[in-house]
Design an enzyme around this catalytic site. Structure first.
Site, PDB file in Angstrom:
ATOM      1  N   ASP A  77       0.853  -1.186   0.000  1.00 38.42           N
ATOM      2  CA  ASP A  77       0.000   0.000   0.000  1.00 38.42           C
ATOM      3  C   ASP A  77       0.891   1.240   0.000  1.00 38.42           C
ATOM      4  O   ASP A  77       1.458   1.609   1.029  1.00 38.42           O
ATOM      5  CB  ASP A  77      -0.913  -0.007   1.223  1.00 38.42           C
ATOM      6  N   LYS A  79       0.049   4.240  -0.191  1.00 35.30           N
ATOM      7  CA  LYS A  79      -0.542   5.355   0.545  1.00 35.30           C
ATOM      8  C   LYS A  79      -0.266   5.238   2.048  1.00 35.30           C
ATOM      9  O   LYS A  79      -0.589   6.148   2.812  1.00 35.30           O
ATOM     10  CB  LYS A  79      -2.051   5.410   0.288  1.00 35.30           C
ATOM     11  N   GLY A 142      -5.820   9.125 -21.416  1.00 34.48           N
ATOM     12  CA  GLY A 142      -5.896   8.682 -22.799  1.00 34.48           C
ATOM     13  C   GLY A 142      -5.731   7.182 -22.919  1.00 34.48           C
ATOM     14  O   GLY A 142      -5.313   6.499 -21.976  1.00 34.48           O
ATOM     15  N   HIS A 143      -6.058   6.670 -24.090  1.00 35.07           N
ATOM     16  CA  HIS A 143      -5.841   5.266 -24.431  1.00 35.07           C
ATOM     17  C   HIS A 143      -5.242   5.198 -25.827  1.00 35.07           C
ATOM     18  O   HIS A 143      -5.095   6.208 -26.523  1.00 35.07           O
ATOM     19  CB  HIS A 143      -7.148   4.473 -24.358  1.00 35.07           C
ATOM     20  N   ASP A 144      -4.908   3.988 -26.237  1.00 33.73           N
ATOM     21  CA  ASP A 144      -4.209   3.748 -27.494  1.00 33.73           C
ATOM     22  C   ASP A 144      -4.787   4.551 -28.656  1.00 33.73           C
ATOM     23  O   ASP A 144      -4.054   5.241 -29.371  1.00 33.73           O
ATOM     24  CB  ASP A 144      -4.277   2.238 -27.810  1.00 33.73           C
ATOM     25  N   ASN A 146      -6.579   7.230 -28.700  1.00 35.71           N
ATOM     26  CA  ASN A 146      -6.392   8.678 -28.534  1.00 35.71           C
ATOM     27  C   ASN A 146      -5.000   9.101 -28.981  1.00 35.71           C
ATOM     28  O   ASN A 146      -4.838  10.103 -29.681  1.00 35.71           O
ATOM     29  CB  ASN A 146      -6.595   9.072 -27.072  1.00 35.71           C
ATOM     30  N   ASP A 176       0.199   1.457 -27.433  1.00 31.51           N
ATOM     31  CA  ASP A 176       0.498   0.771 -26.179  1.00 31.51           C
ATOM     32  C   ASP A 176       1.745  -0.103 -26.303  1.00 31.51           C
ATOM     33  O   ASP A 176       2.624  -0.079 -25.438  1.00 31.51           O
ATOM     34  CB  ASP A 176      -0.677  -0.114 -25.761  1.00 31.51           C
TER      35      ASP A 176
END
Length: 423
Positions: A77, A79, A142-144, A146, A176
């Protein structure tokens, strides 16, 4: 036999495809890859169907297993203050940190590159992001698709507007994988080479210092247009979809429908086009090789291809050297003689799965020290937490305290639900 990357230790904090594929390449060639996952669901792709019956819940996803063989898993973790302490202790003994968070996330947690280099000046820190660690879109999601759209590659893929075409998405994730994972793997190896040096290297030994490898999937995808951009810089002509010689503008270099499917004709060099024309008894077409779709010559070629089946065209290609191949469905491709001969479908032993799991093989073939796909099965979420902590110097009592505090977690006990990547 030792593998080329034996002794290289990688902390992989990434999730999903780009980072996962990058560390898969490193792991298949011997790197010790440790997935650092959160104490919740871990890598989201663990929970995506379809599943392999019999495998433990967090290691049954076919998509997860396809990217995560030869790796181990620890749950931390970040955080939690003590979780961050655990991460930094691991960083101290590793060569590479790979992450795919949005830029600045680890800095805000107090465990970014500058903090990591304090405990390990030689660490190579590779960050894969959509638009890079600097620039106007640093914070954008974003993704591929985009990334491909923004750098001009998607806009150049497909038929031209004059024939009612539109941008076409590729089945493989170009940004990607090609723009992210491959560029990251190359960057990591380049940085390690600079750090460690090599016999005969100009300037002597390596620097001994790590550095940041900033991989933008948009940058990487744009680099795939090297020749297209080079032509534009030289003549100032803006290319349009369907107008590129290698992407639709030439009669001699296109996919064509046949009587029962599709084939590809790649007769770019004159000798191959001539071989095709003479093979079909149409020497009159030899001089029309560079005509465009929609021309009279194109219409005639279309009709010629429709007159034979795919199998007949395959036989034709065996008799006439003209760069002609069938367009196969995935099942046909995976069972093809080529894929079998190149060992591009392999089996992985996975606990609980009778008969093992089939996956794609190692794509880079080294003659003396080939990669190995079957060193370790895909790990259960948190499977190696206690083992890794013990190796890092924690006592059994300290490990128990970390588990109790929630700073780390052991193997997952329940199933989760993540993104679905197929209908």
């Amino acid at each position: 036999m030792s593998l080329p990357l034996d002794g290289i230790r990688v902390l992989d904090l990434s999730r999903l495809l780009p980072g996962g594929f990058c560390s898969l390449l490193l792991a298949d060639f011997g790197a010790d890859v440790l997935k650092v996952e959160d104490t919740g669901l871990g890598d989201y792709i663990r929970w995506s169907p379809p599943y392999h019956e019999g495998a433990e819940d967090s290691a049954k996803s076919a998509l997860f297993l396809a990217l995560n063989r030869n790796k181990r898993s620890v749950r931390v973790d970040l955080k939690h203050e003590r979780g961050r302490e655990v991460l930094l202790r691991l960083v101290a003994t590793h060569d590479v940190v790979l992450e795919s968070f949005r830029p600045g996330v680890l800095d805000r947690l107090g465990v970014g590159y500058e903090r990591m280099r304090e405990v390990n000046p030689g660490v190579v820190y590779c960050a894969i992001s959509g638009y890079g660690q600097t620039g106007p879109k640093r914070e954008a999601s974003g993704h591929d698709m985009n990334y491909l759209g923004l750098v001009g590659l998607l806009g150049l893929t497909g038929e031209g507007d004059e024939v009612g075409g539109h941008p076409v998405q590729a089945a493989g994730q170009i940004a990607d994988l090609g723009g992210g994972a491959l560029m990251a793997a190359f960057g990591i190896l380049a940085a390690l080479r600079e750090r460690d040096g090599a016999p005969g290297r100009a300037g002597g030994a390596g620097s001994g210092e790590g550095q940041v490898v900033d991989v933008s999937m948009a940058d990487g995808a744009l680099s795939w247009l090297a020749m297209v951009a080079g032509a534009y810089f030289a003549d100032g002509v803006v290319p349009r979809r369907g107008s590129l010689p290698l992407a639709g503008s030439l009669v001699c270099y296109r996919p064509y429908a046949c009587a029962d499917g599709w084939v590809t004709l790649g007769a770019l060099e004159p000798k191959f086009w001539q071989a095709w024309c003479r093979g079909v008894g149409r020497e009159d077409l030899v001089e029309r090789q560079l005509e465009a779709p929609g021309s009279e010559a194109h219409g005639q070629v279309v009709e010629i291809f429709k007159s034979r089946t795919r199998a007949q065209w395959q036989q034709f290609a065996g008799e006439h050297d003209c760069c002609l191949e069938p367009v196969l469905e995935l099942d046909e491709a995976l069972h093809s003689e080529l894929v079998r001969a190149r060992e591009m479908v392999v089996e992985l032993e996975q606990p609980g799965v009778a008969g093992g799991v089939r996956q794609l093989g190692v794509p880079v073939k080294l003659t003396r020290t080939p990669g190995s796909h079957n060193r370790l099965p895909g790990p259960v979420l948190g499977e190696h937490t206690e083992q890794v902590l013990a190796a890092a110097g924690y006592t059994p009592e300290e490990v128990a305290a970390l588990l109790e505090s929630g700073a780390v977690a052991g193997p997952a006990a329940t199933a989760g639900q993540g993104a679905t990547f197929r209908a």
